[in-house]
Motif scaffolding. Structure first.
Motif, PDB file in Angstrom:
ATOM      1  N   LYS A 195      -3.762  -2.978  -7.184  1.00 10.79           N
ATOM      2  CA  LYS A 195      -4.366  -2.531  -8.443  1.00 10.79           C
ATOM      3  C   LYS A 195      -5.780  -2.001  -8.253  1.00 10.79           C
ATOM      4  O   LYS A 195      -6.501  -2.460  -7.385  1.00 10.79           O
ATOM      5  N   ASP A 244       9.757  -2.734 -11.731  1.00 11.61           N
ATOM      6  CA  ASP A 244       8.655  -2.464 -12.658  1.00 11.61           C
ATOM      7  C   ASP A 244       7.497  -3.438 -12.452  1.00 11.61           C
ATOM      8  O   ASP A 244       6.336  -3.038 -12.448  1.00 11.61           O
ATOM      9  N   GLU A 245       7.837  -4.723 -12.303  1.00  6.94           N
ATOM     10  CA  GLU A 245       6.779  -5.721 -12.083  1.00  6.94           C
ATOM     11  C   GLU A 245       6.057  -5.435 -10.764  1.00  6.94           C
ATOM     12  O   GLU A 245       4.828  -5.526 -10.678  1.00  6.94           O
ATOM     13  N   LYS A 249       5.787  -2.564  -9.203  1.00  3.86           N
ATOM     14  CA  LYS A 249       4.967  -1.358  -9.310  1.00  3.86           C
ATOM     15  C   LYS A 249       3.700  -1.618 -10.115  1.00  3.86           C
ATOM     16  O   LYS A 249       2.627  -1.139  -9.768  1.00  3.86           O
ATOM     17  N   ALA A 250       3.853  -2.421 -11.186  1.00  4.92           N
ATOM     18  CA  ALA A 250       2.676  -2.710 -12.011  1.00  4.92           C
ATOM     19  C   ALA A 250       1.615  -3.440 -11.197  1.00  4.92           C
ATOM     20  O   ALA A 250       0.418  -3.278 -11.422  1.00  4.92           O
ATOM     21  N   SER A 251       2.059  -4.242 -10.236  1.00 10.31           N
ATOM     22  CA  SER A 251       1.101  -5.020  -9.451  1.00 10.31           C
ATOM     23  C   SER A 251       0.346  -4.153  -8.449  1.00 10.31           C
ATOM     24  O   SER A 251      -0.605  -4.610  -7.836  1.00 10.31           O
ATOM     25  N   ASP A 291      -0.288  -0.528  -9.130  1.00  9.42           N
ATOM     26  CA  ASP A 291      -0.541   0.763  -9.773  1.00  9.42           C
ATOM     27  C   ASP A 291       0.467   1.835  -9.381  1.00  9.42           C
ATOM     28  O   ASP A 291       0.126   3.006  -9.209  1.00  9.42           O
ATOM     29  N   GLY A 292       1.695   1.428  -9.238  1.00  9.81           N
ATOM     30  CA  GLY A 292       2.751   2.410  -9.009  1.00  9.81           C
ATOM     31  C   GLY A 292       2.811   2.972  -7.609  1.00  9.81           C
ATOM     32  O   GLY A 292       3.602   3.870  -7.333  1.00  9.81           O
ATOM     33  N   TYR A 307      -2.246 -11.949  -9.462  1.00  7.73           N
ATOM     34  CA  TYR A 307      -1.522 -11.146 -10.443  1.00  7.73           C
ATOM     35  C   TYR A 307      -0.041 -10.968 -10.166  1.00  7.73           C
ATOM     36  O   TYR A 307       0.711 -10.613 -11.050  1.00  7.73           O
ATOM     37  N   ASN A 308       0.389 -11.181  -8.966  1.00  6.30           N
ATOM     38  CA  ASN A 308       1.778 -10.841  -8.668  1.00  6.30           C
ATOM     39  C   ASN A 308       2.643 -12.085  -8.628  1.00  6.30           C
ATOM     40  O   ASN A 308       3.600 -12.185  -7.884  1.00  6.30           O
TER      41      ASN A 308
END
Lengths: 443, 225
Positions: free
Chosen positions: A302, A405-406, A408-410, A412-413, B221-222
């Protein structure tokens, strides 16, 4: 060496084992799987055999000739072959690691051809950066120096005379995900650089205590004797935890491609830290910031940050059957696979047969060992309707394998090392199983 | 993850490792690595221990080991003393503060000729890369080139000396490695064409991407329940 022969250390995705859609990415054991598929789909037409729950092979046999009535298949009237010095697989089993053209420094474990949890040593994946060195064990030496009281040299024989430990652990490369999977991606191609072995060696802590470590020391720089002198900085805590200098694998000396005669082994950590052909450990205050721990095994997370020293391999699971290129028939289907976590034991594997609407627990095969592969089974009654099946793992720390999705969110894709999101398998109405493509990466 | 400042005064568990060292070295640069006290170097957040999967009990034992000099005597009497000559034959490591850098110096002009001779066949005349060998010189994009990604200049010298030219590592003199390093740093706009690099000034060369590097942050966060 021609340029096609070079490894792809410079891949921008961080993948160690990219799979592309080109036909030449297919592999030596293709023929075996095709014939299995033909057999299965051919037998699928024989309804009665299925209804009575007989195996497809038996059904196919009955049609042609019965082995029970065929004298040529009766081995009980002739002597078999005598004992041999070295056992071999049955000549009928064409099981092998798979290679990729132009990638000489890697080979993958054929998960869908394996059972249980232990990877046979000759099928353990390979990832090295400059080939397998030929080391004479009589000339092997391990040097430990730096912030120690007694800089020392140990022979292989010395190492074997220290108190030893034996434990079963997976080894996984941090770049263990194909860059471009498609419908024809097999289970093994989703995670080819994962294997599970019983390792024997001397706990690293014991060696460090033997040479006497300065209390201010915090890091160990481990270095191999291959042609890139592979090196990684390891926090000293790992030595006090479970790191070992391994010289045994599955009951015998290490295979050359696994670091013969001795390697560092860091249970649960990204494979690159477990330096093979270990020849030197320098005890220091600070990490060396080697190429592998800065430029290579690091990944964007991120906020445009680059995560470094991300040692632990997160929990992950892989359905090994059914998967491409199998064809299944309505009725009982055993969904099975392996799950593993670098943080400890697998606590649960869940299966979804309705494309992630609902999840149900799979059966975990005992013993469930820490930082080791666990086999899971799930009895599925397939009704013949199209379905997408998924698995996801949880470990004893409460960590759950993320969705794409989770994941990728972690970060920033962006994609990179330590890819562990859940994957699915598409089952068509005809019973054909294909990889379920879901990726859509920014980079 | 807690900030190092929050943790320093009350950290019960002293752990070698990552958190503070990296936080400090990433934000303050070279000085933090070479100039901080030993305590600074070895305090780490407990989150970080979990992130790297270390069992707390083993941390306590390490702490005990560090505070008990009597635990430092040999128990098994296996192995033998290493000689100075043996250590220097194998000790090729270079650290970010420059420790381990050999005598000698080099500049990009000498490096250009050496690069053309020893490296260009695999990495391209301008370091642009020849697939599957990626680029060494940044073209302004986000690839993993020396200019766009590498956080430490010392790693360039260390890696070339230990591993390159691929297939014939160890065939270049330290002097030649300095020059080729200078050439690659110059082509990545990190030094001027006539900068002479050596053990003293190489560690201080600023790498534009260094600030982005952060220790393992997955716990924060993960962590999906």
């Amino acid at each position: 060496m021609s340029s096609e022969q070079q490894p792809t250390g410079n891949s921008r995705t961080g993948d160690e084992y990219p799979t592309d859609a080109s036909p030449d990415s297919e592999v030596p054991n293709e023929a075996t799987s095709i014939s299995r598929r033909r057999l299965l789909s051919g037998a699928g037409a024989i309804g009665t055999a299925f209804i009575f729950g007989k195996s497809t092979e038996l059904a196919a046999q009955t049609e042609q000739s019965s082995p029970i009535l065929d004298p040529s298949s009766d081995t009980s009237k002739v002597l078999g072959t005598p004992g041999t010095e070295l056992g071999q697989r049955s000549p009928h089993e064409k099981i092998s690691r798979f290679l990729r053209p132009g990638r000489p420094w890697t080979s993958g474990t054929p998960h869908e051809d394996l059972m249980g949890t232990i990877t046979p040593s000759d099928l353990h994946f390979e990832r090295h950066h400059s080939g397998v060195p030929a080391i004479d064990p009589a000339k092997y030496a391990l040097l430990i120096h730096g912030m120690v009281d007694r800089p020392s040299v140990f022979s292989l024989d010395n190492l074997k005379h220290f108190p030893s430990v034996t434990s079963v652990h997976f080894l996984e490369c941090a770049g263990n995900y194909p860059s471009r999977p498609d419908e024809n991606t097999r289970p093994s191609r989703v995670a080819p650089l994962l294997s599970n072995s019983e390792w024997t060696g001397v706990p690293l802590r014991i060696l460090l205590e033997e040479v006497g470590v300065d209390p201010d020391a915090s890091w160990l720089i481990a270095e191999g004797q291959d042609a890139v002198k592979m090196n990684r900085s390891i926090p000293i805590e790992k030595a006090w935890d479970d790191a070992m200098i391994a010289y045994g694998q599955n009951g015998e000396p290490l295979r050359p491609e696994q670091g013969y005669p001795a390697r560092l082994f860091n249970p649960g950590w990204e494979g690159n830290t477990s330096i093979k052909w270990l020849r030197r450990i320098e005890v220091t205050k600070q990490p060396s910031m080697t190429r592998e721990e800065t430029v290579r095994y690091s990944e964007y997370t991120k906020g445009n940050k680059i995560r470094q020293f991300s040692f632990v391999m997160d929990a992950r699971s892989l359905i090994t059957s059914p998967g491409y290129p199998e064809t299944i028939r309505p009725g009982f289907v055993q969904i099975q696979g392996i799950a593993w976590s670098g943080r400890g034991k697998i606590s649960q594997v869940e299966i979804s047969v309705d494309n992630r609407k609902t999840w149900q627990p799979a059966i975990l095969q005992e013993p469930v060992l820490s930082k080791s592969c666990t086999r899971f089974h799930f009895p599925w009654q397939w009704d013949g309707e199209p379905a997408v099946i998924w698995s996801r793992a949880k470990d004893e720390t409460g960590y759950r394998q993320p969705s794409l999705d989770e994941h990728k969110a972690s970060r920033d894709g962006r994609r990179g090392y330590h890819t562990n999101f859940t994957v699915g398998w598409n089952v068509g109405a005809d019973g054909e199983v294909a990889y379920y493509p879901q990726e859509d990466w920014k980079t | 993850m807690k900030s190092p400042a929050q943790l320093l005064p009350k950290a019960k568990i002293i752990v070698a490792g990552s958190g503070l060292l990296f936080a400090a070295s990433f934000s303050l640069g070279q000085e933090a690595i070479t100039g901080s006290t030993p305590e600074d170097r070895i305090v780490v957040t407990t989150d970080q221990d979990v992130a790297i999967g270390i069992h707390p009990g083993t941390i306590e034992d390490l702490h005990d080991y560090r505070s008990n000099p009597e635990r430092r005597s040999a128990t098994y009497n296996l192995g033998r003393a290493a000689t100075e000559e043996e250590i220097s034959a194998w000790d090729i490591g270079v650290s970010p503060d420059g420790q381990g850098l050999p005598a000698g110096s080099g500049d990009s002009k000498r490096g250009a000729a050496l690069y053309a001779l020893h490296c260009a066949a695999c990495h391209g005349q301008e370091g642009e890369g020849i697939p599957p060998n990626g680029a060494l010189v940044s073209d302004g994009n986000n690839g993993k080139t020396i200019g766009s990604y590498w956080p430490y200049p010392t790693t360039v010298f260390d890696y070339i000396r230990r591993a390159m030219p691929f297939g014939t590592p160890g065939s270049l003199s330290d002097q030649e490695v300095y020059s080729i390093t200078a050439f690659l740093l110059y082509r990545n706009d990190l030094i001027t064409e006539d900068t002479v690099i050596d053990a003293n000034n190489l560690p201080g060369i600023k790498m534009p991407n260094a600030d982005k590097f952060t220790p393992d942050d997955r716990e924060s966060y993960n962590y999906v329940h």
